[in-house]
Design an enzyme around this catalytic site. Structure first.
Site, PDB file in Angstrom:
ATOM      1  N   CYS A  44      25.577   7.084  13.014  1.00 41.19           N
ATOM      2  CA  CYS A  44      25.072   7.110  14.396  1.00 41.19           C
ATOM      3  C   CYS A  44      25.930   6.192  15.277  1.00 41.19           C
ATOM      4  O   CYS A  44      27.077   6.527  15.555  1.00 41.19           O
ATOM      5  CB  CYS A  44      23.590   6.739  14.432  1.00 41.19           C
TER       6      CYS A  44
ATOM      7  N   HIS B 214      21.606  10.770  10.464  1.00 43.40           N
ATOM      8  CA  HIS B 214      21.158   9.709   9.553  1.00 43.40           C
ATOM      9  C   HIS B 214      20.981  10.272   8.140  1.00 43.40           C
ATOM     10  O   HIS B 214      19.878  10.650   7.747  1.00 43.40           O
ATOM     11  CB  HIS B 214      19.838   9.116  10.052  1.00 43.40           C
TER      12      HIS B 214
ATOM     13  N   THR C  30     -10.330 -14.614  -7.918  1.00 41.70           N
ATOM     14  CA  THR C  30     -10.847 -13.285  -7.584  1.00 41.70           C
ATOM     15  C   THR C  30     -11.660 -13.270  -6.288  1.00 41.70           C
ATOM     16  O   THR C  30     -11.991 -12.199  -5.792  1.00 41.70           O
ATOM     17  CB  THR C  30     -11.752 -12.758  -8.718  1.00 41.70           C
TER      18      THR C  30
ATOM     19  N   ARG D  92      20.479   9.293  21.656  1.00 37.43           N
ATOM     20  CA  ARG D  92      20.532   9.894  22.995  1.00 37.43           C
ATOM     21  C   ARG D  92      21.936   9.784  23.605  1.00 37.43           C
ATOM     22  O   ARG D  92      22.145  10.171  24.748  1.00 37.43           O
ATOM     23  CB  ARG D  92      19.465   9.290  23.923  1.00 37.43           C
TER      24      ARG D  92
ATOM     25  N   LYS E 160       0.838  -1.215   0.000  1.00 37.91           N
ATOM     26  CA  LYS E 160       0.000   0.000   0.000  1.00 37.91           C
ATOM     27  C   LYS E 160       0.863   1.251   0.000  1.00 37.91           C
ATOM     28  O   LYS E 160       0.580   2.217  -0.702  1.00 37.91           O
ATOM     29  CB  LYS E 160      -0.902   0.036   1.251  1.00 37.91           C
ATOM     30  N   GLY E 161       1.923   1.232   0.819  1.00 39.12           N
ATOM     31  CA  GLY E 161       2.802   2.389   0.923  1.00 39.12           C
ATOM     32  C   GLY E 161       3.456   2.717  -0.403  1.00 39.12           C
ATOM     33  O   GLY E 161       3.531   3.885  -0.813  1.00 39.12           O
ATOM     34  N   LEU E 162       3.910   1.673  -1.092  1.00 40.26           N
ATOM     35  CA  LEU E 162       4.568   1.865  -2.389  1.00 40.26           C
ATOM     36  C   LEU E 162       3.565   2.354  -3.433  1.00 40.26           C
ATOM     37  O   LEU E 162       3.857   3.261  -4.228  1.00 40.26           O
ATOM     38  CB  LEU E 162       5.203   0.550  -2.838  1.00 40.26           C
TER      39      LEU E 162
ATOM     40  N   GLN F  95      30.035   6.186  16.498  1.00 39.61           N
ATOM     41  CA  GLN F  95      30.494   6.032  17.885  1.00 39.61           C
ATOM     42  C   GLN F  95      31.448   4.849  18.028  1.00 39.61           C
ATOM     43  O   GLN F  95      32.451   4.925  18.743  1.00 39.61           O
ATOM     44  CB  GLN F  95      29.280   5.877  18.806  1.00 39.61           C
TER      45      GLN F  95
ATOM     46  N   GLU G 286      20.849   8.830   5.349  1.00 41.38           N
ATOM     47  CA  GLU G 286      20.012   7.990   4.481  1.00 41.38           C
ATOM     48  C   GLU G 286      18.567   8.483   4.398  1.00 41.38           C
ATOM     49  O   GLU G 286      17.862   8.233   3.419  1.00 41.38           O
ATOM     50  CB  GLU G 286      20.039   6.529   4.951  1.00 41.38           C
TER      51      GLU G 286
ATOM     52  N   PRO H  82     -11.059 -13.889  -3.025  1.00 44.67           N
ATOM     53  CA  PRO H  82     -10.583 -13.130  -1.856  1.00 44.67           C
ATOM     54  C   PRO H  82     -10.804 -11.621  -2.012  1.00 44.67           C
ATOM     55  O   PRO H  82     -11.172 -10.943  -1.055  1.00 44.67           O
ATOM     56  CB  PRO H  82      -9.084 -13.468  -1.790  1.00 44.67           C
TER      57      PRO H  82
END
Length: 547
Positions: A380, A519, A187, A474, A17-19, A384, A521, A189
């Protein structure tokens, strides 16, 4: 006034859905419209910030400091529109707001109920910024029939009724399973999913059907008939080799035209898809390839590092190479020598994370990259660990470590080269934190400025000495070790504007070794790769030519 597209899902989760939402946003932009995308999640967590990466994948952070669902990363990568706090909400946040209002007495003593109080809160959220764009795309998490999703479905049903006719449409994403034994696409479903949706008062205008095979015309007509949609509003969503094919694939299927038809926008502006044709060309016609190792602790679920994987792909596009990413479990190096596992790679990336597990392995990966002169990008926690490695093995601080690990273990074992960040400047005010504070939303979150040292590698990469990047942490490298580390060759090449917080370190004399506290990215896009990832992949290409 914005037109609203509500995107729902049925049959199973993780259909994309997001895509689909992000690709539709990109297609509407290609036709000259402005868009904003929103995610409404039914889970009861206030935000995904405290959820395990194994449970939920990565947490995407916005410029204004919201911890959100990874789908907002897709939205940004496909549309270039920076997400905001108001673009992501969960049931937990909605109920929290309602209960706060009830405690304050805002409801004047009324009995608080899901309808109308919770649904009104959801509708208020959907309305935020509705006069800023041409189209507002709202994705509802989960699937139709989930009990926790019902208030959201009821809210968008009401919203569609309250708006003038033709201002809201509903797009439903379902699965057409292929039954190999009978050689058929089924079909039923999808029919049941639409029936469930209609039973709660929502009739879809567009059906997007995920399938492994092309959908025959007969099945399209059957879906249109039984689901009460127009035949040209049955859109096939086939599996793709790359997610960056999605805008072109959905355009070929007529998704953007179906949406414009549903809104009766005619004649529709012609789309300019040159941006996505260039992205597809760079994706499918590389002129070489490189191998990059991601040494992390959540490697069993690649979604935990979704934005990093995508940013490396973008870096590959910029250099016209295919990036082969391999996920290496950092804990492996706590038992074994990293050399046999890392020797075949052209670059090493160590991403963020929380907790002590796997950190000694990340330190060994940083040491391997430093000693073997292999390009290294530490993000991040990855920065460190590079600083701790430098302190232990080059600067003579034998017991260097992070306060985070001592807090976790409940005893002091390390000299804290990395300490718990207790205060910092955000805008015009000071933020203070204590170790015992609630975990949710208490980190240094969102976009902060940084000043880069003149003549440094990062200033050259960015082409600027002032940048702003998104943070989520943090714990921070302690500035009091700066002199000792710089004498050893680790340059603090990026600092916060007040000079108190280290943002970037780089090894002098190393071909490409950079650690960043933020970050990068999160800001990378296929049509605008992040400078650090673009140059990191370039360095990997150079290494591949030397091997």
């Amino acid at each position: 006034m914005a037109r609203f597209v509500f995107i729902t899902g049925g049959v199973v989760s993780s259909l994309g859905k997001g895509l689909a939402s992000a690709a539709l946003g990109a297609l509407l932009q290609a036709r000259g419209f402005t868009v904003r995308l929103r995610k409404l999640d039914p889970y009861l967590n206030v935000d995904p910030g405290t959820m395990s990466p194994f449970e939920h994948g990565e947490v995407f952070v916005t410029d204004d400091g919201a911890e959100t669902d990874l789908d907002l990363g897709h939205y940004e990568r496909f549309t270039g529109v920076a997400a905001r706090k108001s673009d992501s909400v969960s049931s937990g946040r909605i109920y929290s707001n309602v209960l706060e209002k009830e405690r304050r007495g805002d409801y004047l003593g009324k009995t608080i109920q899901v309808i109308p109080h919770v649904t009104n809160e959801i509708k208020d959220f959907i309305r935020i910024g509705e006069d800023e764009v041409d189209f507002m795309l709202c994705e509802i998490g989960g699937t139709v029939g989930d009990i926790e999703g019902l208030p959201f479905f009821e809210a968008i049903r009401q919203f569609g009724q309250e708006k003038p006719r033709g201002q809201c449409i509903f797009m439903h994403l379902t699965l057409l399973p292929w039954i190999a034994a009978s050689g058929e696409l089924k079909t039923k479903p999808t029919q049941h999913s639409v029936k469930e949706l209609r039973s709660i008062g929502i009739a879809p205008d567009i059906l997007v059907c995920r399938s492994e095979r092309p959908i025959p015309q007969k099945e399209r007509e059957k879906l249109a008939l039984f689901c009460n949609v127009r035949p040209d509003a049955v859109i096939a969503a086939m599996d793709l080799k790359s997610i960056y094919e999605a805008p072109l694939a959905y355009h070929r299927e007529g998704l953007d035209q179906a949406v414009l038809d549903a809104f009766q926008i005619s004649p529709a502006p012609k789309p300019d898809l040159s941006r996505w044709e260039d992205v597809a060309d760079r994706t499918f016609n590389p002129e070489g390839d490189v191998k990059i190792a991601i040494v992390g602790k959540y490697t069993q679920l690649e979604d935990a590092y979704k934005s990093i994987a995508e940013a490396l792909t973008h870096g590959g596009m910029a250099n016209r190479v295919k990036v082969h990413v391999e996920w290496v479990d950092a804990e492996l190096f706590e038992r074994e020598d990293p050399a046999p596992h890392l020797e075949g790679f052209h670059a090493i990336l160590v991403p963020g994370g929380f907790g002590e597990r796997g950190t000694e392995g990340k330190i060994k990966a940083a040491q391997f990259a430093r000693e073997r002169r292999i390009p290294y990008l530490g993000i991040c926690l990855g920065m460190q660990m590079a600083v701790i490695e430098a302190a232990r093995n080059v600067a003579g601080v034998a017991t260097a470590g992070s306060e985070e690990f001592d807090h976790e273990a409940g005893k002091k074992r390390f000299e804290p080269v990395v300490y718990h960040l207790k205060e910092w400047v955000q805008g015009n005010h000071k933020v203070e934190r204590r170790v015992g504070d609630d975990k949710g939303g208490t980190m240094r979150l969102g976009a902060y400025d940084a000043v880069l040292a003149e003549g440094s590698k990062v200033a050259e990469i960015y082409g600027s000495t002032t940048i702003d990047e998104r943070h989520r942490h943090r714990y921070e490298v302690d500035i009091k070790y700066r002199e000792k580390l710089e004498e050893a060759g680790l340059r603090f090449s990026g600092m916060s504007p007040d000079g108190r917080l280290p943002e970037i370190v780089e090894w002098s004399g190393h071909p490409w070794f950079i650690g960043v506290q933020f970050h990068p990215e999160l800001k990378s896009k296929p049509f605008a790769p992040h400078p650090l990832f673009r140059d990191f992949v370039r360095a990997a290409v150079e290494t591949s030519r030397l091997v």
